[in-house]
Design an enzyme around this catalytic site. Sequence first.
Site, PDB file in Angstrom:
ATOM      1  N   ASP A 109       1.895-103.435  62.599  1.00 25.17           N
ATOM      2  CA  ASP A 109       1.745-104.367  61.482  1.00 25.17           C
ATOM      3  C   ASP A 109       0.935-103.782  60.335  1.00 25.17           C
ATOM      4  O   ASP A 109       0.385-102.678  60.439  1.00 25.17           O
ATOM      5  CB  ASP A 109       1.049-105.641  61.968  1.00 25.17           C
ATOM      6  CG  ASP A 109       2.043-106.738  62.304  1.00 25.17           C
ATOM      7  OD1 ASP A 109       3.226-106.588  61.985  1.00 25.17           O
ATOM      8  OD2 ASP A 109       1.624-107.750  62.889  1.00 25.17           O
ATOM      9  N   TYR A 164      -2.452 -99.627  73.750  1.00 25.51           N
ATOM     10  CA  TYR A 164      -3.162 -99.912  72.507  1.00 25.51           C
ATOM     11  C   TYR A 164      -4.663 -99.982  72.777  1.00 25.51           C
ATOM     12  O   TYR A 164      -5.097-100.271  73.897  1.00 25.51           O
ATOM     13  CB  TYR A 164      -2.719-101.249  71.911  1.00 25.51           C
ATOM     14  CG  TYR A 164      -1.388-101.223  71.214  1.00 25.51           C
ATOM     15  CD1 TYR A 164      -1.306-101.120  69.822  1.00 25.51           C
ATOM     16  CD2 TYR A 164      -0.205-101.310  71.930  1.00 25.51           C
ATOM     17  CE1 TYR A 164      -0.071-101.108  69.174  1.00 25.51           C
ATOM     18  CE2 TYR A 164       1.037-101.300  71.289  1.00 25.51           C
ATOM     19  CZ  TYR A 164       1.086-101.191  69.912  1.00 25.51           C
ATOM     20  OH  TYR A 164       2.297-101.174  69.276  1.00 25.51           O
TER      21      TYR A 164
END
Length: 387
Positions: A109, A164
């Site tokens: 994002d 992540y």
Amino acid sequence: MMSPSGNVQNKPLKRVEEGSGELGEHIRKKLKSDVEQTGDERKHPKRKVVLLLAYSGKGYYGMQRNAGSSQFKTIEDELVTALIKSGCIPDNHGDDMKKMSFQRCARTDKGVSAAGQVVSLKLWMIEDIKEKLNSNLPPQIRVLGLKRVTGGFNSKNSCDARTYSYMLPTVAFAPKDYSTENSIAFRLEPETLQRVNCLFGSYKGTHNFHNFTSQKAARDPSARRYITEMTCGEPFVRGGAEFAEITVRGQSFMMHQIRKMIGLVIAVVKGYSGDEVFKRSWGEEKVDVPKAPGLGLVLEKVHFDRYNKRFGGDGLHECLEWTEEEQAILAFKEEHIYPSIVETECQEGSMASWMATLPIHDFMATAKGAQDKDRGQDEGNGSDSAL
């Protein structure tokens, strides 16, 4: 066409070959283009490869290129420009990325960084590819590795799991009555860290995460996701403030899923909700799950275990592991990713601002929310996206 004498008349063909007329001009340009392309391919063969990318997402509108939206610059905009300038792909491939079979492992994002993003594509194997690409890329985007892969390789579909990290100030886990004006002095107690990791551990396994994204109905099978690891590491001090890094690994993640997973744990630790909210959030009822700020989220690594097992030892292809690039990855993080997160957090206080919104969230499920979710099932669901 036959003449009265029986001879074949070749004049129309001759005019086309000489390039007169619109059709002749089109054919002449096409032949010229084919000759040039054949010459380039003869000099530099086209092969399917993967590129290991590291980038700081600050100032970019995510990873994926948005055709026709040049004002919203993305990481892929920079990469495609560098590929063309370096002579790795023809100019027209920049307008249609399908022509080079381009695919990325994850669509990060706006503002999200990566230390181990992998993209697959077909390009001309010119000399010193990495060096030429990096010379045409801004410093906050680097190509750290390149490997040949099979012709049918697809970085998204061949990826087994993604890891992540999320770097945050530990004041996020302070009691809700703690003054954020003194956030730089906060230090996380070992007992609190233990509780945080106990809560993160509850995410392990397969759960229905429809409450952790948008536009997913409670009974949508794609909302079920498998998490293999989620832990918070030991705190460390940067810029005078204490930070910690959360690591999460799963097969795949939906839009905002990780940020909501972290947001809910913070809300529980601070006392805005009880532990039972986790089980309720995996049920069909609607639960208002807060979404932690995007700052601090980093794509650390993508995993290709099945591909490596099948092709890594065939003598023709390399395993998609990046052990030789580990030092370069760490150096990039230290130079571009960590300083950007720390400086932005200290200057803007995004975590403190977000924590101030936690009291407005209603963590109690409602029957109406469940009904709304069921109706939404017929309205179409969002696809997997960035985090």
